[in-house]
Design a protein around this motif. Structure first.
Motif, mmCIF file in Angstrom:
data_model
loop_
_atom_site.group_PDB
_atom_site.id
_atom_site.type_symbol
_atom_site.label_atom_id
_atom_site.label_comp_id
_atom_site.label_asym_id
_atom_site.label_seq_id
_atom_site.Cartn_x
_atom_site.Cartn_y
_atom_site.Cartn_z
ATOM 1 N N GLU A 16 0.905 -0.976 -0.183
ATOM 2 C CA GLU A 16 0.299 0.876 -0.092
ATOM 3 C C GLU A 16 0.754 0.755 -0.098
ATOM 4 O O GLU A 16 1.820 2.055 0.442
ATOM 5 N N VAL A 17 0.315 2.260 -0.847
ATOM 6 C CA VAL A 17 1.215 3.585 -0.985
ATOM 7 C C VAL A 17 0.400 4.512 0.523
ATOM 8 O O VAL A 17 -0.348 3.975 0.572
ATOM 9 N N ILE A 18 1.223 5.438 1.130
ATOM 10 C CA ILE A 18 0.815 5.503 2.358
ATOM 11 C C ILE A 18 0.747 7.279 1.861
ATOM 12 O O ILE A 18 1.112 7.527 1.181
ATOM 13 N N GLY A 19 -0.823 7.483 2.188
ATOM 14 C CA GLY A 19 -1.465 8.298 1.177
ATOM 15 C C GLY A 19 -1.686 9.514 1.912
ATOM 16 O O GLY A 19 -1.462 9.922 3.518
ATOM 17 N N GLU A 20 -2.904 10.911 2.223
ATOM 18 C CA GLU A 20 -3.206 11.130 2.594
ATOM 19 C C GLU A 20 -3.730 10.823 4.526
ATOM 20 O O GLU A 20 -3.305 11.338 5.250
ATOM 21 N N HIS A 21 -4.691 10.219 3.867
ATOM 22 C CA HIS A 21 -5.136 9.453 4.504
ATOM 23 C C HIS A 21 -5.852 8.377 4.740
ATOM 24 O O HIS A 21 -5.065 7.596 3.863
ATOM 25 N N ALA A 22 -5.547 7.966 6.419
ATOM 26 C CA ALA A 22 -5.044 6.525 6.058
ATOM 27 C C ALA A 22 -7.223 5.486 5.626
ATOM 28 O O ALA A 22 -7.458 6.501 5.513
ATOM 29 N N THR A 23 -6.480 4.012 5.434
ATOM 30 C CA THR A 23 -7.371 3.696 5.568
ATOM 31 C C THR A 23 -7.961 2.045 6.206
ATOM 32 O O THR A 23 -7.187 1.767 6.864
ATOM 33 N N GLY A 24 -8.921 1.847 6.047
ATOM 34 C CA GLY A 24 -9.414 0.794 6.633
ATOM 35 C C GLY A 24 -9.794 -0.401 5.424
ATOM 36 O O GLY A 24 -9.977 -0.293 4.756
ATOM 37 N N VAL A 25 -9.670 -1.632 6.476
ATOM 38 C CA VAL A 25 -10.627 -3.080 5.431
ATOM 39 C C VAL A 25 -11.074 -3.517 6.783
ATOM 40 O O VAL A 25 -10.782 -3.669 7.876
ATOM 41 N N GLY A 26 -12.226 -4.452 6.336
ATOM 42 C CA GLY A 26 -13.366 -4.863 7.192
ATOM 43 C C GLY A 26 -13.416 -6.093 7.363
ATOM 44 O O GLY A 26 -13.439 -6.084 5.700
ATOM 45 N N ARG A 27 -13.533 -6.835 7.952
ATOM 46 C CA ARG A 27 -14.051 -8.814 7.007
ATOM 47 C C ARG A 27 -15.573 -8.788 7.645
ATOM 48 O O ARG A 27 -15.931 -8.781 8.570
ATOM 49 N N PHE A 28 -16.710 -8.494 6.446
ATOM 50 C CA PHE A 28 -17.602 -8.166 7.304
ATOM 51 C C PHE A 28 -18.149 -9.789 6.806
ATOM 52 O O PHE A 28 -17.791 -10.439 5.919
ATOM 53 N N SER A 29 -19.336 -10.123 7.293
ATOM 54 C CA SER A 29 -20.105 -12.039 7.292
ATOM 55 C C SER A 29 -21.261 -10.912 5.538
ATOM 56 O O SER A 29 -21.326 -9.782 5.300
ATOM 57 N N PRO A 30 -21.010 -12.367 4.977
ATOM 58 C CA PRO A 30 -21.205 -11.970 3.795
ATOM 59 C C PRO A 30 -23.000 -12.065 3.974
ATOM 60 O O PRO A 30 -23.613 -11.160 2.313
ATOM 61 N N ARG A 31 -23.429 -11.733 4.343
ATOM 62 C CA ARG A 31 -25.407 -11.280 4.557
ATOM 63 C C ARG A 31 -25.035 -10.263 4.970
ATOM 64 O O ARG A 31 -25.621 -9.279 4.200
#
Lengths: 341, 384, 321
Positions: B338-353
């Motif tokens: 990942e390129v460190i940008g101006e803002h943070a990003t996030g990843v969530g592991r959601f239920s497929p529902r």
């Protein structure tokens, strides 16, 4: 100066003419039906090659074979009798033996020296200069190499040859081995009081082979060195972890790994030995029993003007090259099989 | 059988490059220890020092009770599996496996017995006469293993042995090697850059970065209680979400968003109180996020909203990428894509529902109890 | 373009020598066996043996005639005296002198065009064998490679006959009597013909290893064969052309046999003149050594200046031979 200018003009005209011819022919192909264009264009690209190879190599080769079956004037058909002459005349038989010794001894020693230098110089301080030193003779013409060694072997009337001064300085050396330092080494078929029989290579032939080895070892070294460096580090490390000493790693891993390179180098040096002419011509001219097939070919045809016998000698070189190449193919195949390919 | 001990081991190359700094590592007898780290961290160098292929600049190396600093590789009683297997191409599988025994002048019939036994264990018996060039990648890998186990050494050293296999085979061989190690009970030092390999295979995992040892622990502890930012980000895939935050009392503000931290969290991390009114780096793993619409946690104080940039549907779960307006944090992993940008990003592991779509705003529920905190200056984890 | 680079790295010329893999860029592993002392001594001895004879020639060429004739060259270290007279004599064009300068020039006139022509023609053929489609392509290439086996000696006699008398069947002239013996043109043609198989072989290895995608994308962009050849294949093949060019240069410069038969006394290159002088003035070592140095200086300089390319050319040639 006039020579230079006319040469430059010739070159420019020749290259320009060639390009113009090819360009014109290429342009003509666009007039052809589409399906023939690619083929025709290929032949335009190949035209100069084909002309040169057919005129310069293919037809002459066939013609030489044909000439070898004729008498020396190229008039009447004599079958294989020229070849019979080669093997039954004492002088030419000696040249064949000489050539065999050139090949056997020259190739073996060259390969061994190449391997020794490539192995021991690898990673050594001054590796580059060591390899350069061994290689320089390979950059010099074989005529030059012949002159350099003729100086080493030189004898009376002047006492300037290095070999004589070395043998002279060894106490107790018999005169027949240069103990009194007044030998003209290149004239000496015998050594240490022993004369070889008439059709066996003399001592001076060995001195000429030394020049050949001196000139070829650099080539072998460079190739082997590259091959040894091409053996993956991991393989040598694995052998070390497996308990191999440096020696064992070299003999059991490195050498088998570069086997096909060794075969290739041996083949090239062998063919070089069969074609050996320059060294002989520049040192003894083939006299004193030192002639080789290649030298005999030149002398027979271009000095004595005997076309049939000369052609037969050329064919003989060719005939000897073929099995060498064939053996090389076989050995390469075996080496490849060994590597599981 | 023996353990392997490294005592303040250093490696400085002739050109001055300091590859390993005061490495202390204690590999127990019969233990499977994985040395993991990004490329260039010195893990291979460390392994090669144990093997004796690199000299040790300073420090002490022991195999069993013996100091081996100046012992030749062949006398260290170790076996090594190389990244490219280093199979001798001109020898048959049989000769490859038996080479070390032959050099050690083991009697022929014993070599034969041991080679065949090793081949049997590795299911290579039908390939013994073949050359390495005629084998598949997986089979070559097995031959390399066979060459190691036939010697019955006191330690196995493995240098990224699976990196040349395709993904599927790698998973299979991972299990096989780990199983084999347990069966043979030989001390093993295993180097990889793949944290999944490290987590699945090792009894313990040592994380190395820039020649410094970061943490040695069991895989689960490494995952649950990373000691610093680097380990936190390096272990786990997708890696931990990180951003800068401000702690005010129990309110944790990151960018324009905030969540409330419960007292139980402070009780588990008393040192966190010390960051009251200060900047702190917060981290939360993707599986600690869920679409609030289907989450069991209904507390609005544990939620924040975010704009979804990308949804990757993996079937069993959804990887939901979203943007945060908090300041990003560089974990220091040189291999991070990942390129460190101006803002943070996030990843969530959601239920497929979950029914989130890219471009929509989504309410995200955060399992605050599992959050991680790091000191922005020392980059160490805040537990204490 | 990133896909180009790995293949471009002189693919063919270094086919036999895969790059060594190092665990770390900084690494200087202990894994390479450090050369043992006896091994080093052997190498030093060979180094000595291999340089001393040449060094003797070098020293002698600067010694006064009387010294050269009365004492071994190693005496120079105790009795050093230097002169340029020998060089002045061998380079001078005065009657009775050897005029090596002229023959040095002859060598250049023979070598440079022969190299350009053989490499250029071979390049065209290499392109055709690699990237053009025509019937019998592979067979024809095998035929060219087979000609590598034919020793020079096989074509000398017929070629000389052709050059001096043309070729006629009955009264029909197939090849005119151009009287090329003793001209540069004759020598050029001979060198080109004899050098072509190896040149084509080496260049074909390289050119056919160029990335296929590049050639195809040029074709899609509308390039014909001429454009592809001139704009794409030639520039990409510069490393191979350079290596082969130097290799050919040395080979032709050092040739003796072809010159002896086709050049004649007046257009002779240095090698031929040197051999001739050696035959005529067997004991005039002060002149012979200087002449020898004149004939060697250029190839040795080329070797040192362009060692890397030259060695690469050798390696390429040794893949087969």
């Amino acid at each position: 100066m006039g020579d230079l200018i006319s040469a430059i003009i010739t070159v420019v005209v020749a290259i320009g003419g060639l390009l113009a011819l090819l360009g014109g022919l290429y342009w003509l192909t666009s007039k052809l039906p589409k399906k023939w264009q690619e083929g025709a264009r290929s032949w335009v690209f190949l035209l100069p090659t084909m002309v040169a190879l057919i005129v310069g190599l293919l037809i002459p080769t066939i013609r030489t074979i044909y000439l070898s079956l004729l008498d020396d004037n190229g008039k009447s058909f004599v079958g294989l009798s020229n070849f019979k002459v080669i093997f039954t005349t004492r002088g030419t038989r000696l040249t064949v033996f000489n050539s065999i010794v050139w090949v056997a001894l020259g190739t073996t020693v060259t390969v061994i020296i190449g391997l020794v230098v490539a192995r021991f110089a690898d990673g050594m301080r001054g590796e580059k200069s060591a390899k350069s030193a061994i290689f320089i003779p390979g950059a010099i013409s074989l005529v030059g190499a012949g002159i350099i060694w003729k100086f080493v072997y030189d004898g009376p009337p002047f006492e300037v040859g290095m070999l004589n001064s070395i043998t002279k300085s060894i106490p107790g050396l018999p005169a027949s081995m240069g103990g009194n330092g007044d030998r003209i080494w290149l004239l000496e078929r015998g050594f240490a009081g022993a004369d070889p029989p008439g059709s066996a290579p003399g001592f001076n032939t060995f001195l000429l082979i030394v020049i050949f080895i001196w000139a070829s070892a650099g080539f072998a070294t460079v190739i082997f060195s590259a091959a040894i460096k091409g053996v993956p580090d991991e393989l040598i490390e694995a052998a070390r972890v497996d308990g191999a000493t440096d020696r064992q790693a070299f003999y059991k891993v490195t050498l088998p790994y570069i086997r096909s390179t060794i075969v290739t180098v041996a083949t090239i040096v062998t063919i070089g030995g069969l074609k050996a002419f320059d060294i002989v011509a520049a040192t003894t001219g083939g006299r004193f029993g030192t002639s080789t097939i290649a030298n005999e070919f030149y002398v027979t045809k271009f000095v004595q003007g005997r076309g049939g016998l000369g052609s037969a000698l050329a064919v003989l070189i060719f005939v000897l090259v073929i099995p060498v190449v064939f053996m090389n193919r076989q050995a390469q195949k075996r080496a490849e099989e060994m590597m599981g390919a | 059988m023996a353990g392997v001990t490294l005592n303040s081991v250093n490696k400085v190359y002739d050109n001055g490059f300091h590859a390993i700094h005061d490495l202390d590592l204690d590999i127990q007898d019969e233990e499977f220890l994985v040395l993991v780290g990004p490329s260039g961290c010195g893990k291979s160098t460390a392994l090669r020092m144990v093997a004796g292929l690199e000299t040790i600049t300073s420090g002490e190396m022991r195999i069993g009770d013996r100091v081996v600093n100046d012992v030749e590789p062949k006398d260290r009683d170790i076996a090594m599996v190389f990244q490219n297997y280093a199979l001798y191409p001109h020898m048959s599988v049989y000769d490859n496996i038996g080479f070390a025994l032959k050099l050690a002048k083991v009697p022929k019939d014993e070599i034969d017995e041991r080679v065949r036994k090793a081949a049997g264990i590795l299911e290579l018996t039908s390939n013994l006469d073949r050359k390495p060039g005629q084998l598949s990648g997986g089979q070559r890998q097995r031959v390399a293993m066979g060459r190691a186990i036939v010697r019955q050494p006191s330690a196995f050293l493995m240098d990224e042995p699976l990196s040349n296999l395709d993904a599927k085979l790698r998973v299979q061989m991972r299990a096989e090697i780990a199983g084999l190690q347990r069966q043979l009970a030989v001390t093993t030092l295993y180097v990889t850059h793949d944290q999944i390999e490290a987590m699945t295979m090792g009894d313990r995992v040592a994380v190395l970065k820039d020649g410094y040892l970061q943490q040695v622990d069991t895989p689960q502890n490494l995952y649950d209680r990373p000691v610093n930012l680097f380990v936190a980000a390096f272990i786990g895939s997708p890696s931990m979400n990180l951003c800068e935050a401000q702690l005010n009392g129990s309110e944790l503000r990151f960018g324009s968003r905030s969540v409330a931290l419960p007292d139980s969290l402070f009780a588990a991390r008393p040192a966190l109180r010390g960051f009251d009114g200060r900047k702190v780096i917060m981290g939360f793993r993707p599986e600690d996020l869920e679409d609030a619409a289907i989450s069991g946690d209904q507390d609005p104080a544990h939620r924040f909203s975010a704009q979804v940039s990308l949804v990757e549907a993996l079937g069993s779960e959804l990887m939901v990428h979203f943007d945060l307006d908090a300041a990003p944090v560089d974990s220091g992993d040189p291999d991070a894509v990942e390129v460190i940008g101006e803002h943070a990003t996030g990843v969530g592991r959601f239920s497929p529902r979950s029914r989130v779509r890219p471009g929509e705003n989504v309410e995200v529920a955060l399992d605050v109890a599992n959050m991680h905190f790091f000191d922005p200056d020392s980059r160490l984890a805040v537990w204490g | 373009m990133s896909m180009v680079d790995p293949t471009l790295a002189p693919a063919a010329t270094e086919a036999k020598t895969p790059k060594r893999k190092r665990p770390l860029s900084t690494g200087q592993a202990t894994s390479r066996s450090l050369t043992s002392r006896p091994g080093r001594i052997i190498v030093y001895c060979l180094m000595f043996l291999w340089t001393v004879p040449t060094f003797g020639i070098l020293v002698s060429s600067f010694r006064p005639e009387i010294d050269v004739k009365t004492s071994g060259w190693w005496k120079w270290f105790t009795d050093p005296s230097i002169t340029l007279t020998n060089y002045r004599r061998v380079l001078s064009s005065a009657p009775g002198d050897d005029n090596m300068a002229k023959f040095f020039m002859n060598s250049l006139i023979i070598t440079i065009p022969a190299v350009v022509l053989s490499v250029g023609i071979a390049m065209l053929a290499a392109y055709a064998f690699s990237w053009m489609n025509f019937k019998g392509r592979d067979w024809l290439f095998v035929g060219v490679v087979a000609l590598l086996m034919v020793p020079l000696q096989m074509s000398l006699i017929p070629m000389l006959q052709l050059f001096s008398g043309g070729a006629h069947i009955g009264s029909v002239t197939i090849f005119p009597d151009l009287n090329l013996v003793g001209t540069y043109v004759g020598v050029w043609i001979a060198h080109v013909a004899f050098g072509l198989p190896i040149c084509i072989f080496i260049l074909k290895n390289f050119v056919s290893a160029l990335p296929k995608e590049l050639i195809e994308s040029a074709r899609i962009d509308g390039a014909g064969h001429v454009t592809t050849f001139v704009r794409l294949v030639m520039p990409l093949s510069v490393p191979a052309i350079a290596s082969l060019g130097i290799f050919q240069f040395m080979w032709i410069w050092n040739d003796y046999l072809i010159a002896l038969i086709f050049a004649g006394r007046d257009k002779a290159p240095v090698t031929m003149k040197l051999a001739q002088v050696a035959g005529e003035r067997g004991n005039a070592w002060h002149l012979l050594t200087a002449s020898g140095m004149v004939s060697m200086i250029l190839p040795i300089a080329v070797f040192f200046a362009l060692q890397r390319y030259f060695v690469r050319g050798l390696l390429a040639g040794a893949v087969k031979g």
